[in-house]
Design an enzyme around this catalytic site. Sequence first.
Site, PDB file in Angstrom:
ATOM      1  N   LYS A  71      32.765  34.437 -40.017  1.00 53.74           N
ATOM      2  CA  LYS A  71      31.419  34.559 -39.442  1.00 53.74           C
ATOM      3  C   LYS A  71      31.243  35.920 -38.771  1.00 53.74           C
ATOM      4  O   LYS A  71      32.073  36.312 -37.934  1.00 53.74           O
ATOM      5  CB  LYS A  71      31.226  33.437 -38.412  1.00 53.74           C
ATOM      6  CG  LYS A  71      29.847  33.378 -37.778  1.00 53.74           C
ATOM      7  CD  LYS A  71      29.792  32.201 -36.782  1.00 53.74           C
ATOM      8  CE  LYS A  71      28.408  31.979 -36.213  1.00 53.74           C
ATOM      9  NZ  LYS A  71      28.395  30.877 -35.234  1.00 53.74           N
ATOM     10  N   GLU A  97      29.665  24.001 -40.362  1.00 53.06           N
ATOM     11  CA  GLU A  97      30.466  24.841 -39.469  1.00 53.06           C
ATOM     12  C   GLU A  97      31.353  23.925 -38.631  1.00 53.06           C
ATOM     13  O   GLU A  97      30.925  22.857 -38.213  1.00 53.06           O
ATOM     14  CB  GLU A  97      29.537  25.649 -38.549  1.00 53.06           C
ATOM     15  CG  GLU A  97      30.277  26.578 -37.597  1.00 53.06           C
ATOM     16  CD  GLU A  97      29.352  27.372 -36.680  1.00 53.06           C
ATOM     17  OE1 GLU A  97      28.263  26.864 -36.345  1.00 53.06           O
ATOM     18  OE2 GLU A  97      29.712  28.499 -36.301  1.00 53.06           O
ATOM     19  N   CYS A 144      26.042  29.663 -39.889  1.00 49.97           N
ATOM     20  CA  CYS A 144      25.217  29.324 -38.730  1.00 49.97           C
ATOM     21  C   CYS A 144      24.358  30.475 -38.209  1.00 49.97           C
ATOM     22  O   CYS A 144      23.397  30.853 -38.857  1.00 49.97           O
ATOM     23  CB  CYS A 144      26.115  28.740 -37.634  1.00 49.97           C
ATOM     24  SG  CYS A 144      25.219  27.815 -36.355  1.00 49.97           S
TER      25      CYS A 144
HETATM   26  O1  LIG Z   1      31.679  27.085 -30.787  1.00 48.95           O
HETATM   27  C1  LIG Z   1      32.066  26.354 -31.702  1.00 48.95           C
HETATM   28  O2  LIG Z   1      32.801  25.377 -31.560  1.00 48.95           O
HETATM   29  C2  LIG Z   1      31.590  26.633 -33.084  1.00 48.95           C
HETATM   30  N1  LIG Z   1      30.538  27.554 -33.130  1.00 48.95           N
HETATM   31  C3  LIG Z   1      29.287  27.205 -32.946  1.00 48.95           C
HETATM   32  O3  LIG Z   1      28.938  26.059 -32.730  1.00 48.95           O
HETATM   33  C4  LIG Z   1      28.328  28.312 -33.015  1.00 48.95           C
HETATM   34  C5  LIG Z   1      28.617  29.197 -31.856  1.00 48.95           C
HETATM   35  S1  LIG Z   1      28.559  28.394 -30.257  1.00 48.95           S
HETATM   36  N2  LIG Z   1      26.979  27.849 -32.972  1.00 48.95           N
HETATM   37  C6  LIG Z   1      25.990  28.590 -33.439  1.00 48.95           C
HETATM   38  O4  LIG Z   1      26.154  29.664 -34.012  1.00 48.95           O
HETATM   39  C7  LIG Z   1      24.613  27.987 -33.217  1.00 48.95           C
HETATM   40  C8  LIG Z   1      23.486  28.927 -33.554  1.00 48.95           C
HETATM   41  C9  LIG Z   1      22.205  28.394 -33.095  1.00 48.95           C
HETATM   42  O5  LIG Z   1      22.073  27.274 -32.641  1.00 48.95           O
HETATM   43  C10 LIG Z   1      21.016  29.250 -33.196  1.00 48.95           C
HETATM   44  O6  LIG Z   1      21.061  30.338 -33.809  1.00 48.95           O
HETATM   45  O7  LIG Z   1      19.976  28.850 -32.643  1.00 48.95           O
END
Ligand SMILES: O=C(O)CNC(=O)[C@H](CS)NC(=O)CCC(=O)C(=O)O
Length: 283
Positions: free
Chosen positions: A115, A43, A156
């Site tokens: 996503k 991701e 993710c």
């Molecule tokens: O924001 C960005 O730059 C890119 N997107 C992410 O890194 C995303 C959203 S903050 N991360 C996740 O989905 C982590 C999920 C996770 O850690 C869990 O389900 O425990």
Amino acid sequence: MASFKAACVQMRSGRSVQANVEAAEAMIREAAAAGAGYVLTPEMTTILDRDKANLLASIGPEDIDPSLQRFRELARELGIHLHIGSMAIKLPDDHIANRSFLIAPNGAIVGRYDKIHMFDVDLSGGESYRESATYRAGDTAVVADLPWTKLGLTVCYDVRFPVLHRTLAKAGAAVIAVPAAFTKKTGEAHWDVLLRARAIETGSYIVAAAQGGHHEDGRDTYGHSMIIDPWGKILVEAGIEPGIIVADIDPAFSASARQAIPALLNERSFSLPEIPMVGSFAI
Ligand SMILES: O=C(O)CNC(=O)[C@H](CS)NC(=O)CCC(=O)C(=O)O
């Protein structure tokens, strides 16, 4: 159906698109040299940045994004299916998609997935994420064709929503891709269990390419990219450092795992009696 080699590229993406693309390219070349016909990156391969202004200044719309163009040329040069787990893609009105691209060996984009589940979560210790404030969620599940089998696309946090994976498996995916940037905290507690559960429930291979380590934007991600077989066995696992992992994928083993435990077929619908919901589940 023939077997093939799948690779995960593990990254530690920072705030510079150019540096990230160069790092990804070197490892994609390494994976192709190791014989991988399918290569998955994590991701946010091209930029990992919580600052929306810098994100918007660094990315483009899909049709003119130079990184995507470069990855298409790379897939063609190496003759591989290259799956960019996700990239930030500019949409109209300063919206952004967290979008996954499957690129065929002729350079064509043959799979595209936004996503669906947004990571809007408050962790203990003040760590807080509001993905939906920056990204626009998708609403469509995607199964794409590989030469060897069908591939289910996820990103993710989607890994916590089993119905999506069952849907992909029922649509014929023997392999499900889970590109991720899992937090260190939730990864330590949940990552391998979630991935193994999705493999076991669906009788699918899970190919999970992760971000790992301490990033330029200040966050820590868990790493531990892994490839899991349809019986739930971890075939290969990375540590925290950037690098590649490779494993053999045999789509026939997915068919035999589903035959051994036919949970996809045995699933039944049921009614929910009208009783009051408990606690926070009442909406
Ligand atoms: O924001 C960005 O730059 C890119 N997107 C992410 O890194 C995303 C959203 S903050 N991360 C996740 O989905 C982590 C999920 C996770 O850690 C869990 O389900 O425990």
